[in-house]
Design a protein around this motif. Structure first.
Motif, PDB file in Angstrom:
ATOM      1  N   ASP A  31       0.832  -1.202   0.000  1.00 59.11           N
ATOM      2  CA  ASP A  31       0.000   0.000   0.000  1.00 59.11           C
ATOM      3  C   ASP A  31       0.868   1.254   0.000  1.00 59.11           C
ATOM      4  N   GLN A  32       1.910   1.267   0.823  1.00 56.94           N
ATOM      5  CA  GLN A  32       2.827   2.408   0.872  1.00 56.94           C
ATOM      6  C   GLN A  32       3.577   2.553  -0.449  1.00 56.94           C
ATOM      7  N   LEU A  33       3.972   1.435  -1.033  1.00 57.17           N
ATOM      8  CA  LEU A  33       4.674   1.453  -2.315  1.00 57.17           C
ATOM      9  C   LEU A  33       3.782   2.044  -3.402  1.00 57.17           C
ATOM     10  N   LYS A  34       2.525   1.596  -3.462  1.00 53.03           N
ATOM     11  CA  LYS A  34       1.599   2.126  -4.462  1.00 53.03           C
ATOM     12  C   LYS A  34       1.367   3.618  -4.257  1.00 53.03           C
ATOM     13  N   SER A  35       1.267   4.044  -3.015  1.00 52.20           N
ATOM     14  CA  SER A  35       1.060   5.459  -2.720  1.00 52.20           C
ATOM     15  C   SER A  35       2.247   6.294  -3.201  1.00 52.20           C
ATOM     16  N   CYS A  40       4.450   9.710  -8.133  1.00 51.00           N
ATOM     17  CA  CYS A  40       5.404   9.890  -9.235  1.00 51.00           C
ATOM     18  C   CYS A  40       4.784   9.541 -10.585  1.00 51.00           C
ATOM     19  N   ASN A  41       3.454   9.371 -10.620  1.00 49.67           N
ATOM     20  CA  ASN A  41       2.715   9.017 -11.838  1.00 49.67           C
ATOM     21  C   ASN A  41       3.172   7.697 -12.445  1.00 49.67           C
ATOM     22  N   ILE A  42       3.506   6.745 -11.597  1.00 51.22           N
ATOM     23  CA  ILE A  42       3.868   5.408 -12.058  1.00 51.22           C
ATOM     24  C   ILE A  42       2.736   4.476 -11.667  1.00 51.22           C
ATOM     25  N   THR A  43       2.058   3.931 -12.674  1.00 52.62           N
ATOM     26  CA  THR A  43       0.972   2.992 -12.416  1.00 52.62           C
ATOM     27  C   THR A  43       1.372   1.631 -12.963  1.00 52.62           C
ATOM     28  N   ASP A  44       0.747   0.618 -12.445  1.00 52.59           N
ATOM     29  CA  ASP A  44       0.999  -0.765 -12.860  1.00 52.59           C
ATOM     30  C   ASP A  44       2.494  -1.105 -12.761  1.00 52.59           C
ATOM     31  N   GLU A  46       3.967  -3.453 -11.251  1.00 52.65           N
ATOM     32  CA  GLU A  46       4.306  -4.875 -11.356  1.00 52.65           C
ATOM     33  C   GLU A  46       4.638  -5.256 -12.792  1.00 52.65           C
ATOM     34  N   ALA A  47       3.907  -4.698 -13.752  1.00 49.38           N
ATOM     35  CA  ALA A  47       4.187  -4.978 -15.163  1.00 49.38           C
ATOM     36  C   ALA A  47       5.460  -4.260 -15.612  1.00 49.38           C
ATOM     37  N   LEU A  48       5.668  -3.033 -15.122  1.00 51.93           N
ATOM     38  CA  LEU A  48       6.877  -2.289 -15.493  1.00 51.93           C
ATOM     39  C   LEU A  48       8.138  -2.965 -14.966  1.00 51.93           C
ATOM     40  N   ALA A  49       8.038  -3.593 -13.799  1.00 55.14           N
ATOM     41  CA  ALA A  49       9.214  -4.199 -13.179  1.00 55.14           C
ATOM     42  C   ALA A  49       9.736  -5.395 -13.968  1.00 55.14           C
ATOM     43  N   ASN A  50       8.916  -5.965 -14.824  1.00 54.18           N
ATOM     44  CA  ASN A  50       9.363  -7.105 -15.637  1.00 54.18           C
ATOM     45  C   ASN A  50      10.372  -6.688 -16.697  1.00 54.18           C
ATOM     46  N   ASP A  51      10.317  -5.448 -17.163  1.00 54.25           N
ATOM     47  CA  ASP A  51      11.258  -4.937 -18.156  1.00 54.25           C
ATOM     48  C   ASP A  51      12.149  -3.913 -17.467  1.00 54.25           C
ATOM     49  N   ARG A  52      13.378  -4.273 -17.186  1.00 52.43           N
ATOM     50  CA  ARG A  52      14.281  -3.436 -16.388  1.00 52.43           C
ATOM     51  C   ARG A  52      14.521  -2.061 -17.012  1.00 52.43           C
ATOM     52  N   ASP A  53      14.757  -2.022 -18.320  1.00 52.30           N
ATOM     53  CA  ASP A  53      15.024  -0.742 -18.988  1.00 52.30           C
ATOM     54  C   ASP A  53      13.801   0.173 -18.923  1.00 52.30           C
ATOM     55  N   LEU A  54      12.620  -0.382 -19.156  1.00 55.54           N
ATOM     56  CA  LEU A  54      11.391   0.392 -19.085  1.00 55.54           C
ATOM     57  C   LEU A  54      11.151   0.890 -17.665  1.00 55.54           C
ATOM     58  N   TRP A  55      11.441   0.026 -16.678  1.00 57.36           N
ATOM     59  CA  TRP A  55      11.270   0.408 -15.275  1.00 57.36           C
ATOM     60  C   TRP A  55      12.203   1.562 -14.901  1.00 57.36           C
ATOM     61  N   LYS A  56      13.476   1.467 -15.299  1.00 58.60           N
ATOM     62  CA  LYS A  56      14.441   2.511 -14.960  1.00 58.60           C
ATOM     63  C   LYS A  56      14.040   3.845 -15.581  1.00 58.60           C
ATOM     64  N   THR A  57      13.580   3.803 -16.824  1.00 54.81           N
ATOM     65  CA  THR A  57      13.152   5.031 -17.495  1.00 54.81           C
ATOM     66  C   THR A  57      11.937   5.633 -16.798  1.00 54.81           C
ATOM     67  N   ALA A  58      10.945   4.801 -16.487  1.00 57.62           N
ATOM     68  CA  ALA A  58       9.729   5.287 -15.835  1.00 57.62           C
ATOM     69  C   ALA A  58      10.035   5.849 -14.450  1.00 57.62           C
ATOM     70  N   ALA A  59      10.911   5.175 -13.712  1.00 59.08           N
ATOM     71  CA  ALA A  59      11.260   5.628 -12.366  1.00 59.08           C
ATOM     72  C   ALA A  59      12.011   6.962 -12.414  1.00 59.08           C
ATOM     73  N   LYS A  60      12.974   7.079 -13.305  1.00 59.48           N
ATOM     74  CA  LYS A  60      13.748   8.321 -13.390  1.00 59.48           C
ATOM     75  C   LYS A  60      12.884   9.502 -13.809  1.00 59.48           C
ATOM     76  N   THR A  61      12.071   9.320 -14.831  1.00 59.87           N
ATOM     77  CA  THR A  61      11.234  10.430 -15.284  1.00 59.87           C
ATOM     78  C   THR A  61      10.146  10.761 -14.266  1.00 59.87           C
ATOM     79  N   GLY A  62       9.574   9.741 -13.631  1.00 57.63           N
ATOM     80  CA  GLY A  62       8.536   9.975 -12.626  1.00 57.63           C
ATOM     81  C   GLY A  62       9.059  10.722 -11.423  1.00 57.63           C
ATOM     82  N   VAL A  63      10.222  10.328 -10.936  1.00 59.61           N
ATOM     83  CA  VAL A  63      10.817  10.992  -9.774  1.00 59.61           C
ATOM     84  C   VAL A  63      11.235  12.417 -10.140  1.00 59.61           C
ATOM     85  N   ALA A  64      11.755  12.600 -11.337  1.00 57.98           N
ATOM     86  CA  ALA A  64      12.155  13.945 -11.767  1.00 57.98           C
ATOM     87  C   ALA A  64      10.943  14.873 -11.835  1.00 57.98           C
ATOM     88  N   ARG A  65       9.815  14.384 -12.390  1.00 55.86           N
ATOM     89  CA  ARG A  65       8.593  15.189 -12.449  1.00 55.86           C
ATOM     90  C   ARG A  65       8.080  15.502 -11.049  1.00 55.86           C
TER      91      ARG A  65
END
Length: 82
Positions: A31-35, A40-44, A46-65
């Protein structure tokens, strides 16, 4: 390269400490993780975590925003308080 799955126990277990409102259900780690990720506007995640490159990009851009919006909000609050 095979993707390893996270164990379910930490995701669905209760947090050992922290404050909550009276009558509110106890928060789980997931629950805390989802919150945090939704801020950071990162949804789903669990699906993003399966693709490491996609996850890293989403995490970096989300945290920057999120950081940019947080800093702008602080500047606006300071401006209004003066």
């Amino acid at each position: 390269m095979s993707a390893e799955r996270l164990p379910c126990a930490p995701l669905y277990s209760e947090l050992s400490d922290g404050a909550r409102k009276v009558g509110a259900p106890k928060m789980r780690f997931k629950d805390q993780l989802k919150s945090s990720l939704s801020k950071c506007n990162i949804t789903d995640f669990e699906a993003l975590a399966n693709d490491r490159d996609l996850w890293k990009t989403a995490a970096k851009t989300g945290v920057a925003r999120f950081e940019k919006a947080r800093i702008e909000d602080l500047k606006e609050r300071r401006r209004c308080s003066k």
